[in-house]
Design a protein around this motif. Sequence first.
Motif, mmCIF file in Angstrom:
data_model
loop_
_atom_site.group_PDB
_atom_site.id
_atom_site.type_symbol
_atom_site.label_atom_id
_atom_site.label_comp_id
_atom_site.label_asym_id
_atom_site.label_seq_id
_atom_site.Cartn_x
_atom_site.Cartn_y
_atom_site.Cartn_z
ATOM 1 N N ASP A 11 25.408 55.912 27.479
ATOM 2 C CA ASP A 11 23.970 56.141 27.675
ATOM 3 C C ASP A 11 23.511 57.371 26.887
ATOM 4 O O ASP A 11 22.442 57.359 26.277
ATOM 5 N N LEU A 12 24.301 58.406 26.884
ATOM 6 C CA LEU A 12 23.975 59.605 26.115
ATOM 7 C C LEU A 12 23.918 59.284 24.622
ATOM 8 O O LEU A 12 22.978 59.678 23.920
ATOM 9 N N ALA A 13 24.900 58.552 24.139
ATOM 10 C CA ALA A 13 24.972 58.215 22.721
ATOM 11 C C ALA A 13 23.784 57.358 22.289
ATOM 12 O O ALA A 13 23.293 57.506 21.168
ATOM 13 N N ARG A 14 23.328 56.494 23.165
ATOM 14 C CA ARG A 14 22.189 55.616 22.853
ATOM 15 C C ARG A 14 20.840 56.295 23.093
ATOM 16 O O ARG A 14 19.802 55.699 22.843
ATOM 17 N N GLY A 15 20.857 57.499 23.625
ATOM 18 C CA GLY A 15 19.606 58.200 23.905
ATOM 19 C C GLY A 15 18.992 57.820 25.238
ATOM 20 O O GLY A 15 17.831 58.146 25.501
ATOM 21 N N GLY A 16 19.759 57.166 26.092
ATOM 22 C CA GLY A 16 19.255 56.748 27.400
ATOM 23 C C GLY A 16 19.205 57.863 28.423
ATOM 24 O O GLY A 16 18.503 57.745 29.438
ATOM 25 N N VAL A 17 19.945 58.940 28.195
ATOM 26 C CA VAL A 17 19.894 60.118 29.061
ATOM 27 C C VAL A 17 19.878 61.363 28.174
ATOM 28 O O VAL A 17 20.406 61.355 27.066
ATOM 29 N N SER A 18 19.285 62.409 28.686
ATOM 30 C CA SER A 18 19.242 63.678 27.956
ATOM 31 C C SER A 18 20.560 64.427 28.156
ATOM 32 O O SER A 18 21.355 64.081 29.040
ATOM 33 N N LEU A 58 32.866 61.020 21.274
ATOM 34 C CA LEU A 58 31.405 61.119 21.302
ATOM 35 C C LEU A 58 30.954 62.421 21.960
ATOM 36 O O LEU A 58 30.066 63.110 21.461
ATOM 37 N N VAL A 59 31.582 62.760 23.072
ATOM 38 C CA VAL A 59 31.237 64.004 23.771
ATOM 39 C C VAL A 59 31.596 65.207 22.895
ATOM 40 O O VAL A 59 30.818 66.157 22.779
ATOM 41 N N ALA A 60 32.748 65.143 22.244
ATOM 42 C CA ALA A 60 33.174 66.252 21.382
ATOM 43 C C ALA A 60 32.203 66.459 20.230
ATOM 44 O O ALA A 60 31.810 67.595 19.933
ATOM 45 N N PHE A 61 31.796 65.380 19.567
ATOM 46 C CA PHE A 61 30.857 65.513 18.457
ATOM 47 C C PHE A 61 29.491 66.003 18.940
ATOM 48 O O PHE A 61 28.820 66.751 18.254
ATOM 49 N N ARG A 62 29.091 65.587 20.124
ATOM 50 C CA ARG A 62 27.772 65.968 20.644
ATOM 51 C C ARG A 62 27.717 67.428 21.069
ATOM 52 O O ARG A 62 26.747 68.134 20.807
ATOM 53 N N PHE A 63 28.800 67.907 21.730
ATOM 54 C CA PHE A 63 28.750 69.235 22.328
ATOM 55 C C PHE A 63 29.626 70.263 21.620
ATOM 56 O O PHE A 63 29.621 71.431 21.986
ATOM 57 N N GLY A 64 30.380 69.863 20.635
ATOM 58 C CA GLY A 64 31.155 70.812 19.851
ATOM 59 C C GLY A 64 32.650 70.534 19.873
ATOM 60 O O GLY A 64 33.231 70.242 20.908
ATOM 61 N N LEU A 65 33.233 70.633 18.681
ATOM 62 C CA LEU A 65 34.667 70.467 18.486
ATOM 63 C C LEU A 65 35.338 71.833 18.555
ATOM 64 O O LEU A 65 34.722 72.842 18.231
ATOM 65 N N SER A 66 36.587 71.861 18.925
ATOM 66 C CA SER A 66 37.341 73.111 18.977
ATOM 67 C C SER A 66 38.541 73.033 18.037
ATOM 68 O O SER A 66 39.269 72.034 18.034
ATOM 69 N N ARG A 67 38.754 74.091 17.273
ATOM 70 C CA ARG A 67 39.913 74.141 16.375
ATOM 71 C C ARG A 67 41.219 74.059 17.171
ATOM 72 O O ARG A 67 42.234 73.631 16.640
#
Length: 189
Positions: A11-18, A58-67
């Motif tokens: 839902d987040l990826a599709r823009g269905g939730v903020s 998807l969550v990692a790309f949206r909120f940030g990746l870690s080295r």
Amino acid sequence: MDAAKRQLVWDLARGGVSDDVFIAQFGADPRTTPELVRSELEQSYAERSPDDLRAALLVAFRFGLSRQWAPLLCKLLEEDWHESHEDIAGALQNLRVPSTSDCLYRTALRKHDYLAYNDNEALAVKCIWALHDIGTSEAIEKLQLLSQSDLPVPVRERALKRLSELAAKRPGDEEPAYRRARDKRVRPD
């Protein structure tokens, strides 16, 4: 990751939730608790769950990746049970961790049945770009090896082009816009 959390990620990826609704329903903020995403990546690896891996990425790309996730991402990149290799290579390109050069090189040479439609060229090219962006002497060596490999000619030519770009780079040159944009996806930790 249970089915409800996976659906929340879709839902987040599709823009269905903020982002705020996602965080409230997910139970934690991936920006302030990156170990949550790492845990989801580890769980997807342990359970060999392609759906969970896709959701965690998807969550990692949206909120940030870690080295700090680079070794785990390399392990995932070299597995055959999922179809997220191109996404993982993209994540490693964003992170630019020198120790990932070997796994990127090996992956560029591998064949996956699900990528046979283009002879695995797209994955090899993503690995080439990641090695280019890492840019260390080891990464350059891997690019040279790829340019002389038995990969299809267009892929070898892309490796040669990335090598020539690195050779032309001068100290103090501004980072390309694509790299500056990708850097925003990487956590400062």
